[in-house]
Every structure is written in structure tokens, then in C-alpha cells.
Design a protein around this motif. Structure first.
Motif, PDB file in Angstrom:
ATOM      1  N   GLU A   1     -21.142 -16.089   5.819  1.00 45.89           N
ATOM      2  CA  GLU A   1     -22.779 -16.367   5.434  1.00 45.89           C
ATOM      3  C   GLU A   1     -23.498 -14.947   5.293  1.00 45.89           C
ATOM      4  OE1 GLU A   1     -25.946 -17.794   4.093  1.00 45.89           O
ATOM      5  OE2 GLU A   1     -24.287 -18.723   4.046  1.00 45.89           O
ATOM      6  N   PRO A   2     -23.125 -13.966   6.100  1.00 42.72           N
ATOM      7  CA  PRO A   2     -23.907 -12.480   5.960  1.00 42.72           C
ATOM      8  C   PRO A   2     -23.235 -11.840   4.768  1.00 42.72           C
ATOM      9  CG  PRO A   2     -23.037 -13.046   8.252  1.00 42.72           C
ATOM     10  CD  PRO A   2     -22.470 -14.212   7.678  1.00 42.72           C
ATOM     11  N   PHE A   3     -21.978 -12.305   4.271  1.00 39.36           N
ATOM     12  CA  PHE A   3     -21.445 -11.578   3.108  1.00 39.36           C
ATOM     13  C   PHE A   3     -22.210 -12.342   1.731  1.00 39.36           C
ATOM     14  CE2 PHE A   3     -17.132 -11.097   5.344  1.00 39.36           C
ATOM     15  CZ  PHE A   3     -17.734  -9.990   6.322  1.00 39.36           C
TER      16      PHE A   3
ATOM     17  N   ASP B   1     -17.353 -11.333  -6.876  1.00 39.27           N
ATOM     18  CA  ASP B   1     -16.675 -10.201  -6.755  1.00 39.27           C
ATOM     19  C   ASP B   1     -17.106  -9.448  -5.373  1.00 39.27           C
ATOM     20  OD1 ASP B   1     -15.214 -10.831  -8.832  1.00 39.27           O
ATOM     21  OD2 ASP B   1     -16.344  -9.629 -10.319  1.00 39.27           O
ATOM     22  N   ARG B   2     -18.462  -9.519  -5.279  1.00 43.78           N
ATOM     23  CA  ARG B   2     -18.857  -8.781  -4.162  1.00 43.78           C
ATOM     24  C   ARG B   2     -18.678  -9.133  -2.741  1.00 43.78           C
ATOM     25  NH1 ARG B   2     -19.411  -4.407  -1.285  1.00 43.78           N
ATOM     26  NH2 ARG B   2     -21.442  -3.872  -0.405  1.00 43.78           N
ATOM     27  N   VAL B   3     -18.524 -10.807  -2.582  1.00 46.61           N
ATOM     28  CA  VAL B   3     -18.177 -11.376  -1.496  1.00 46.61           C
ATOM     29  C   VAL B   3     -16.832 -11.247  -1.253  1.00 46.61           C
ATOM     30  CG1 VAL B   3     -17.991 -13.714  -0.561  1.00 46.61           C
ATOM     31  CG2 VAL B   3     -20.087 -13.112  -2.015  1.00 46.61           C
TER      32      VAL B   3
ATOM     33  N   LEU C   1     -12.869  -6.140   3.322  1.00 45.89           N
ATOM     34  CA  LEU C   1     -13.190  -4.804   4.218  1.00 45.89           C
ATOM     35  C   LEU C   1     -13.418  -5.190   5.668  1.00 45.89           C
ATOM     36  CD1 LEU C   1     -15.275  -3.027   1.429  1.00 45.89           C
ATOM     37  CD2 LEU C   1     -13.097  -2.369   2.370  1.00 45.89           C
ATOM     38  N   GLU C   2     -13.973  -6.484   5.807  1.00 41.92           N
ATOM     39  CA  GLU C   2     -14.684  -6.695   7.144  1.00 41.92           C
ATOM     40  C   GLU C   2     -13.946  -7.652   7.899  1.00 41.92           C
ATOM     41  OE1 GLU C   2     -17.387  -5.183   8.048  1.00 41.92           O
ATOM     42  OE2 GLU C   2     -17.990  -4.153   6.120  1.00 41.92           O
ATOM     43  N   ASN C   3     -13.935  -7.547   9.057  1.00 42.23           N
ATOM     44  CA  ASN C   3     -13.532  -8.457  10.089  1.00 42.23           C
ATOM     45  C   ASN C   3     -14.242  -9.978  10.143  1.00 42.23           C
ATOM     46  OD1 ASN C   3     -12.116 -10.053  11.889  1.00 42.23           O
ATOM     47  ND2 ASN C   3     -12.945  -8.788  13.785  1.00 42.23           N
ATOM     48  N   CYS C   4     -14.097 -10.885   9.635  1.00 38.28           N
ATOM     49  CA  CYS C   4     -14.938 -12.051   9.652  1.00 38.28           C
ATOM     50  C   CYS C   4     -14.336 -13.306   9.941  1.00 38.28           C
ATOM     51  CB  CYS C   4     -15.318 -12.314   8.137  1.00 38.28           C
ATOM     52  SG  CYS C   4     -13.987 -12.269   6.736  1.00 38.28           S
TER      53      CYS C   4
ATOM     54  N   ASN D   1      -5.043 -16.005   2.578  1.00 40.56           N
ATOM     55  CA  ASN D   1      -3.952 -15.117   2.385  1.00 40.56           C
ATOM     56  C   ASN D   1      -4.205 -13.849   3.758  1.00 40.56           C
ATOM     57  OD1 ASN D   1      -2.111 -16.076   0.731  1.00 40.56           O
ATOM     58  ND2 ASN D   1      -3.214 -15.428  -0.798  1.00 40.56           N
ATOM     59  N   LYS D   2      -5.433 -13.493   3.963  1.00 42.43           N
ATOM     60  CA  LYS D   2      -6.122 -12.515   4.765  1.00 42.43           C
ATOM     61  C   LYS D   2      -5.453 -13.083   6.161  1.00 42.43           C
ATOM     62  CE  LYS D   2      -9.685  -9.546   6.465  1.00 42.43           C
ATOM     63  NZ  LYS D   2     -11.088  -9.125   6.246  1.00 42.43           N
TER      64      LYS D   2
END
Length: 216
Positions: free
Chosen positions: A17-19, A75-77, A83-86, A121-122
């Protein structure tokens, strides 16, 4: 055990949600849209296409189409997810445990389809899911029930043999309309859930798996 568990994604598997907030604010303000927290809360559970149309209707921009702007947000999300640990703590262990017990797993989300493989996949869990569904391909997203009805068809299961894990009122409403029982994931009280649910878990750590034994 029940036959299948259907997971929501945003707020259940991934803390994204922050993303979405960051991506939407960046993209829409770059186009001259004035975003307020009050209006942002209205769009919080909409699909990306619905959000984009909402802001365009309030503050039309020029030179870019709805689909192009929607894809800029997506694309930004994706970039932020990569990049981030989510990861929601404990959810991967819960998924693996349910899978080991022979429960079919599905995912049903309002997020665009192309984000789903990036998340799964991440976390190396994409192969654990029998089917994945995005509201992008439904008549309407949650709180309408279409995505859950479609998921039941894909699983070849009746609603009575399944349970949904949701973190939002709109998702719970959608599951209720589809006739599926609901586990509300409150994330330690961060998720303010007021709609009708059948069970509640504050965390995916130390889950009581007896709640998956029968929902009839």
C-alpha cells in the motif's frame, strides 16, 4: 482441511500500500493533479484503471492517455516492489504449510496482472498457487464478487469448500457476495476491518491451523 484457500495479495502477501501511495502521488502530481489525503482514501481500494480515471475526471491532463498513465503507475510500483523489502512476516511459511497439507491455493487481487508474477517470484512462491486472478480481467473489481466467482470456477470448487484471506472491507464484501467464508487479516490492528468475517488473525506467525479445518 478445507479444499482451497484464496489469498488476497496487497496487504496480505505483500505490504505494498505505501508503494501505491508513493507511485500514484508521483505520477499524478507530475501531470498537475492535486492529490489530497481525503480523496486518496476514496481511491484506496479501486483498481488502477479506476484510480486513473478518477483523477483524470477531477483534473484532466493533456498529452497522455488513460492507459499510458495507468502503466506509469504500475511500472513505478513494480520498481518499488523489486527494490524494497515488503513481505508480510510469516505469510510464506503459512503458504508452504497449507500447501504441504494438500490445500489448493489461489490468489485473487484487484492489482493489475503483470504485478502478480513480480511479487510471487520475488518470494519464490509462484509455483505454490493453483491459479492467480486479477480484477483487471473482470467486469468490476472488489467489492464486487466477480473475481472470487471466477476463482471458484478455476479451482473447480464450491464456495462452501473454500476460505478467503482478506485485509480490507472491500475484499471481505466481495467474498461475502460470492458466498465464501472469510479470514480477516488485521496485521496487528493496522487494518481497520468492520465488515462481516468468520475468523480473525492478527499475524501469520504462529497461525492456528484449526481455522482451516472446516468452514461449513
Amino acid at each position: 482441511m478445507i479444499n482451497a484457500v484464496i489469498f488476497d495479495m496487497d496487504g496480505v502477501i505483500v505490504d505494498s500500500e505505501p508503494f501505491w501511495q508513493k507511485a500514484e502521488r508521483e505520477v499524478f502530481t507530475s501531470l498537475g493533479v492535486e492529490i489530497t489525503d481525503e480523496l486518496r482514501r476514496i481511491t484506496q481500494r479501486m483498481t488502477t484503471n479506476e484510480v486513473t480515471r478518477f483523477w483524470f475526471k477531477r483534473n484532466p491532463w493533456k498529452n497522455k492517455g488513460i492507459e499510458e498513465v495507468e502503466n506509469m503507475v504500475i511500472d513505478r510500483v513494480i520498481e518499488l516492489i523489486e527494490l524494497e523489502n515488503c513481505l508480510i512476516p510469516g505469510v510464506v511459511d503459512t503458504i508452504k504449510e497449507l500447501k504441504s497439507r494438500g490445500v489448493k491455493l489461489a490468489l485473487a487481487t484487484n492489482s493489475p496482472y503483470r504485478i502478480i508474477p513480480k511479487v510471487l517470484n520475488k518470494m519464490n512462491i509462484i509455483k505454490d498457487f493453483e491459479t492467480i486472478s486479477s480484477a483487471e480481467f473482470e467486469k468490476k473489481g472488489k467489492p464486487e464478487p466477480y473475481i472470487y466467482l471466477s476463482t471458484l470456477q478455476k479451482l473447480n470448487e464450491k464456495a462452501d469448500n473454500c476460505i478467503v484471506i482478506e485485509d480490507s472491507n472491500s475484499g471481505i464484501i466481495a467474498a461475502n457476495k460470492a458466498g465464501i467464508k472469510v479470514i480477516a487479516f488485521t496485521n496487528g490492528g493496522k487494518n481497520l476491518i468492520t465488515e462481516n468475517f468468520d475468523f480473525k488473525i492478527p499475524s501469520f506467525e504462529n497461525v492456528d491451523y484449526t481455522i482451516f479445518e472446516s468452514v461449513k
